[in-house]
Design an enzyme around this catalytic site. Structure first.
Site, PDB file in Angstrom:
ATOM      1  N   GLN A 184       7.304   3.961   3.781  1.00  0.00           N
ATOM      2  CA  GLN A 184       5.906   3.529   3.836  1.00  0.00           C
ATOM      3  C   GLN A 184       5.731   2.260   4.680  1.00  0.00           C
ATOM      4  OE1 GLN A 184       3.761   5.468   1.483  1.00  0.00           O
ATOM      5  NE2 GLN A 184       2.209   4.767   2.909  1.00  0.00           N
TER       6      GLN A 184
ATOM      7  N   ASN B  84      -2.096  18.852  -2.229  1.00  0.00           N
ATOM      8  CA  ASN B  84      -3.131  18.182  -1.447  1.00  0.00           C
ATOM      9  C   ASN B  84      -2.858  18.245   0.052  1.00  0.00           C
ATOM     10  OD1 ASN B  84      -3.708  15.214  -0.160  1.00  0.00           O
ATOM     11  ND2 ASN B  84      -5.464  16.010  -1.283  1.00  0.00           N
TER      12      ASN B  84
ATOM     13  N   LYS C 119       5.399   1.641  -3.134  1.00  0.00           N
ATOM     14  CA  LYS C 119       5.306   2.992  -3.705  1.00  0.00           C
ATOM     15  C   LYS C 119       5.610   2.871  -5.192  1.00  0.00           C
ATOM     16  CE  LYS C 119       4.630   7.298  -2.311  1.00  0.00           C
ATOM     17  NZ  LYS C 119       3.877   7.891  -1.208  1.00  0.00           N
TER      18      LYS C 119
ATOM     19  N   LYS D  97       5.703   3.384   8.280  1.00  0.00           N
ATOM     20  CA  LYS D  97       4.519   4.229   8.508  1.00  0.00           C
ATOM     21  C   LYS D  97       3.265   3.361   8.600  1.00  0.00           C
ATOM     22  CE  LYS D  97       4.314   7.572   5.646  1.00  0.00           C
ATOM     23  NZ  LYS D  97       4.092   8.501   4.539  1.00  0.00           N
TER      24      LYS D  97
ATOM     25  N   THR E 234      -4.376  13.517   4.884  1.00  0.00           N
ATOM     26  CA  THR E 234      -2.961  13.673   5.226  1.00  0.00           C
ATOM     27  C   THR E 234      -2.723  15.022   5.903  1.00  0.00           C
ATOM     28  OG1 THR E 234      -2.452  12.314   3.309  1.00  0.00           O
ATOM     29  CG2 THR E 234      -0.614  13.459   4.337  1.00  0.00           C
TER      30      THR E 234
ATOM     31  N   LYS F 194       0.857  -1.185   0.000  1.00  0.00           N
ATOM     32  CA  LYS F 194       0.000   0.000   0.000  1.00  0.00           C
ATOM     33  C   LYS F 194       0.884   1.223   0.000  1.00  0.00           C
ATOM     34  CE  LYS F 194      -3.926   2.040   0.299  1.00  0.00           C
ATOM     35  NZ  LYS F 194      -3.485   2.712  -0.953  1.00  0.00           N
TER      36      LYS F 194
ATOM     37  N   GLY G 154      -2.682   8.147  -4.488  1.00  0.00           N
ATOM     38  CA  GLY G 154      -2.017   9.317  -5.058  1.00  0.00           C
ATOM     39  C   GLY G 154      -0.771   9.712  -4.277  1.00  0.00           C
ATOM     40  N   ASP G 155      -0.036  10.633  -4.829  1.00  0.00           N
ATOM     41  CA  ASP G 155       1.114  11.285  -4.170  1.00  0.00           C
ATOM     42  C   ASP G 155       1.356  12.543  -5.012  1.00  0.00           C
ATOM     43  OD1 ASP G 155       3.401  10.702  -2.049  1.00  0.00           O
ATOM     44  OD2 ASP G 155       4.431  11.466  -3.792  1.00  0.00           O
TER      45      ASP G 155
ATOM     46  N   SER H 259      -6.798   5.780   3.811  1.00  0.00           N
ATOM     47  CA  SER H 259      -6.889   4.876   2.660  1.00  0.00           C
ATOM     48  C   SER H 259      -7.333   3.497   3.126  1.00  0.00           C
ATOM     49  CB  SER H 259      -5.526   4.747   1.966  1.00  0.00           C
ATOM     50  OG  SER H 259      -5.323   5.809   1.067  1.00  0.00           O
TER      51      SER H 259
HETATM   52  P1  NDP Z   1       0.878  17.596  -4.598  1.00  0.00           P
HETATM   53  O1  NDP Z   1       1.399  17.259  -5.944  1.00  0.00           O
HETATM   54  O2  NDP Z   1      -0.569  17.763  -4.398  1.00  0.00           O
HETATM   55  O3  NDP Z   1       1.598  18.902  -4.052  1.00  0.00           O
HETATM   56  C1  NDP Z   1       2.981  18.988  -3.943  1.00  0.00           C
HETATM   57  C2  NDP Z   1       3.358  20.411  -3.531  1.00  0.00           C
HETATM   58  O4  NDP Z   1       4.747  20.451  -3.268  1.00  0.00           O
HETATM   59  C3  NDP Z   1       3.086  21.434  -4.614  1.00  0.00           C
HETATM   60  O5  NDP Z   1       2.797  22.659  -4.023  1.00  0.00           O
HETATM   61  C4  NDP Z   1       4.424  21.474  -5.352  1.00  0.00           C
HETATM   62  O6  NDP Z   1       4.660  22.670  -6.069  1.00  0.00           O
HETATM   63  C5  NDP Z   1       5.390  21.335  -4.203  1.00  0.00           C
HETATM   64  N1  NDP Z   1       6.632  20.713  -4.697  1.00  0.00           N
HETATM   65  C6  NDP Z   1       6.753  19.506  -5.309  1.00  0.00           C
HETATM   66  N2  NDP Z   1       8.014  19.263  -5.650  1.00  0.00           N
HETATM   67  C7  NDP Z   1       8.700  20.356  -5.266  1.00  0.00           C
HETATM   68  C8  NDP Z   1      10.063  20.730  -5.340  1.00  0.00           C
HETATM   69  N3  NDP Z   1      10.973  19.910  -5.902  1.00  0.00           N
HETATM   70  N4  NDP Z   1      10.418  21.915  -4.809  1.00  0.00           N
HETATM   71  C9  NDP Z   1       9.493  22.729  -4.229  1.00  0.00           C
HETATM   72  N5  NDP Z   1       8.194  22.435  -4.147  1.00  0.00           N
HETATM   73  C10 NDP Z   1       7.809  21.279  -4.646  1.00  0.00           C
HETATM   74  O7  NDP Z   1       1.452  16.439  -3.619  1.00  0.00           O
HETATM   75  P2  NDP Z   1       0.959  16.041  -2.167  1.00  0.00           P
HETATM   76  O8  NDP Z   1       0.471  17.234  -1.448  1.00  0.00           O
HETATM   77  O9  NDP Z   1       0.087  14.868  -2.315  1.00  0.00           O
HETATM   78  O10 NDP Z   1       2.312  15.519  -1.512  1.00  0.00           O
HETATM   79  C11 NDP Z   1       3.197  16.387  -0.804  1.00  0.00           C
HETATM   80  C12 NDP Z   1       4.130  15.555   0.073  1.00  0.00           C
HETATM   81  O11 NDP Z   1       3.344  14.794   1.008  1.00  0.00           O
HETATM   82  C13 NDP Z   1       5.004  14.524  -0.644  1.00  0.00           C
HETATM   83  O12 NDP Z   1       6.214  14.391   0.047  1.00  0.00           O
HETATM   84  C14 NDP Z   1       4.202  13.236  -0.502  1.00  0.00           C
HETATM   85  O13 NDP Z   1       5.016  12.083  -0.627  1.00  0.00           O
HETATM   86  C15 NDP Z   1       3.684  13.410   0.925  1.00  0.00           C
HETATM   87  N6  NDP Z   1       2.515  12.625   1.273  1.00  0.00           N
HETATM   88  C16 NDP Z   1       1.352  12.725   0.549  1.00  0.00           C
HETATM   89  C17 NDP Z   1       0.242  11.989   0.924  1.00  0.00           C
HETATM   90  C18 NDP Z   1      -1.078  12.171   0.252  1.00  0.00           C
HETATM   91  O14 NDP Z   1      -2.058  11.604   0.752  1.00  0.00           O
HETATM   92  N7  NDP Z   1      -1.192  12.938  -0.817  1.00  0.00           N
HETATM   93  C19 NDP Z   1       0.322  11.003   2.024  1.00  0.00           C
HETATM   94  C20 NDP Z   1       1.558  11.054   2.778  1.00  0.00           C
HETATM   95  C21 NDP Z   1       2.605  11.810   2.376  1.00  0.00           C
HETATM   96  P3  NDP Z   1       4.531  22.682  -7.678  1.00  0.00           P
HETATM   97  O15 NDP Z   1       3.066  22.534  -7.947  1.00  0.00           O
HETATM   98  O16 NDP Z   1       5.115  23.962  -8.092  1.00  0.00           O
HETATM   99  O17 NDP Z   1       5.318  21.487  -8.177  1.00  0.00           O
END
Ligand code: NDP
Length: 452
Positions: free
Chosen positions: A113, A243, A128, A116, A212, A92, A167-168, A384
């Site tokens: 993961q 997200n 992943k 976690k 999250t 997962k 998603g991620d 999830s």
């Molecule tokens: P999204 O794609 O929805 O958002 C990612 C955000 O981070 C955007 O604002 C993006 O900006 C920014 N970002 C991405 N890459 C970079 C970078 N290299 N430098 C600066 N900013 C960056 O992803 P999520 O919100 O889903 O995920 C965010 C984090 O949370 C990740 O580490 C993910 O693994 C973790 N996570 C997510 C979960 C989930 O349920 N979604 C669960 C647990 C952990 P821009 O749009 O400009 O790229």
């Protein structure tokens, strides 16, 4: 932290065996640094070679993803799924679409993961996946064609009892929809439990989208409560505006905090009036715009472009920092700046957003509480698992009920980390608590299941 001599050989072998995968090395190192006392207390883990087995994924799948853009031009990207550990349940973990993705990214995320998912107490293993496809600027049709091609290869490895992606970064409800549609078409099965993060009309669960971000805020509040305080009245900075970040902003403000900053990869905004949740959500989720658009719509908000000057989002003074964007976005220098400006609580909404130097600075600082991602952001995967439960029973729970379950789960995770750290002589160290508690649950299951 200094690595115990008992675990150092395992780490050296991981580096030798996985050359160039620096994020994976970093994630392994951070866990192994906590495990010395566990091997002393429970020698059976060494006898069964649990650490060596945990560091080697059960299966790694790499595949070609050909797709066509709107002009008819053909592109080839690479797809990944690392099925890391299934001792506790089906693999997962999410899928990430971002140009920086390579095997080392997917392995670091899969490794995190495993622990976690163990910490949540739910029956889910760890995995992943993703691709180096860049969704930015692509039309809906292009995203759909890419997702369909990706799933045309991946579907054979999935199943509600085998491997359940979500998603991620770069993969939200829209992408999960296209992936699920293609899975359904190929298999001729409406197998809702094969993907999570689905839309509400087609098997999704209330609160999964928010989980999250909400969970990270609940965890931060638990850390404050453990010291007789709460989020109410605190100033908070949240990095990212995807997200996780958006719903962290919403919940923090609901709980009485003021969020004064957020960001994307182009820069950050400071809004002394408090980030307006409706505005940021509209720009990011509906218009799929940039963070600069936020500053243009709010009277006192300012935008700072990334790379212009020394300041980062972590230069904004705050009580609580929630890094919710991506790995290694908060450095040792940022940690020093945050603490100098009075920040005493950090909860990671993203996976491994703090560099090892940053983690060390926070953990070593008296009076500062640092919640690592594998504990603080576990609310996403836990919800999830709640979505899978609802799919299996053909049921759907109310928002209130699910949110309450999420809050209880986050309080349990906090309690487990806190108590485990204390048991192993590191009171208040959530890094040690999360690593050991996650390891114990997965390791015990692996011993029980024999050499497989
Ligand atoms: P999204 O794609 O929805 O958002 C990612 C955000 O981070 C955007 O604002 C993006 O900006 C920014 N970002 C991405 N890459 C970079 C970078 N290299 N430098 C600066 N900013 C960056 O992803 P999520 O919100 O889903 O995920 C965010 C984090 O949370 C990740 O580490 C993910 O693994 C973790 N996570 C997510 C979960 C989930 O349920 N979604 C669960 C647990 C952990 P821009 O749009 O400009 O790229």
């Amino acid at each position: 932290m200094v690595m115990d001599e008992k675990v150092e050989p395992f780490y050296n072998e991981v580096i030798r065996h996985n050359p160039g995968e620096v994020e994976f090395h970093q994630a392994v190192r951070e866990v192994l640094e906590s495990l010395g006392p566990v091997l002393v207390k429970y020698p059976e883990f060494a006898e069964h070679k649990i650490i060596e087995r945990l560091c080697e994924p059960e299966r790694q799948i790499i595949f070609r993803v050909p797709w066509q853009d709107d002009k008819g031009e053909v592109h080839i990207r690479r797809g990944f799924r690392v099925e890391f550990n299934s001792a506790l349940g089906p693999y997962k973990g999410g899928l990430r679409f971002h140009p920086s993705v390579y095997l080392g990214t997917v392995k670091f995320l899969g490794f995190e993961q495993v622990f976690k998912n163990g910490l949540t107490g739910m029956p889910i293993g760890g995995g992943k996946g993703g691709s180096d496809f860049d969704p930015k600027g692509r039309s809906d049709d292009e995203i759909m064609r890419f997702c369909q091609s990706f799933m045309t290869e991946l579907y054979r490895h999935l199943g509600e009892y085998t491997d359940v992606p979500a998603g991620d970064i770069g993969v939200g409800t829209r992408e999960v929809g296209y992936l699920f549609g293609q899975y359904k078409r190929i298999t001729n099965r409406y197998e809702s439990g094969v993907l999570t993060g689905k839309g509400l009309e087609w098997g999704g669960a209330l609160v999964r989208n928010e989980a999250t971000g909400y969970g990270t805020v609940f965890f931060a509040d638990e850390m404050l409560r453990a010291r007789g305080d709460s989020l109410d009245g605190k100033t908070v900075v949240v990095s990212g505006s995807g997200n996780v970040a958006i719903y962290a902003i919403e919940k923090a403000q609901e709980m009485g905090a003021t969020v004064v900053g957020c960001s994307d990869s182009s820069g950050y905004v400071y809004d002394p009036d408090g980030i307006c949740f409706d505005t940021i959500r509209e720009i990011k989720e509906v218009e799929r715009g940039r963070i600069v658009d936020y500053a243009a719509r709010r009277p006192n908000a300012v935008f700072r472009e990334r790379g212009k000057g020394d300041a980062t989002i972590w230069s904004i003074p705050c009580d609580v920092a929630l890094p919710c964007a991506t790995q290694n976005e908060l450095t040792g220098r940022d940690a020093a700046t945050l603490m100098k400006n009075g920040c005493t609580v950090v909860a990671e909404g993203a996976n491994m957003p703090t560099t090892p130097e940053g983690v060390r600075a926070f953990v070593d600082a008296p009076g500062v509480a640092f919640g690592p991602g594998k504990a603080a952001n576990a609310g996403g995967v836990a919800t999830s698992a709640l979505e899978m439960q609802q799919n299996a029973s053909r049921d759907s729970w109310s928002f209130k009920h699910t949110e309450q379950r999420l809050q209880e789960i986050m309080a349990d995770i906090h309690h487990t980390c806190y108590e485990t750290a204390a048991e192993f002589g590191s009171e208040g160290n959530y890094v040690v608590g999360a690593n050991i508690a996650g390891f114990l649950r997965v390791g015990r299951a692996m011993v029980a299941l024999g050499l497989v």
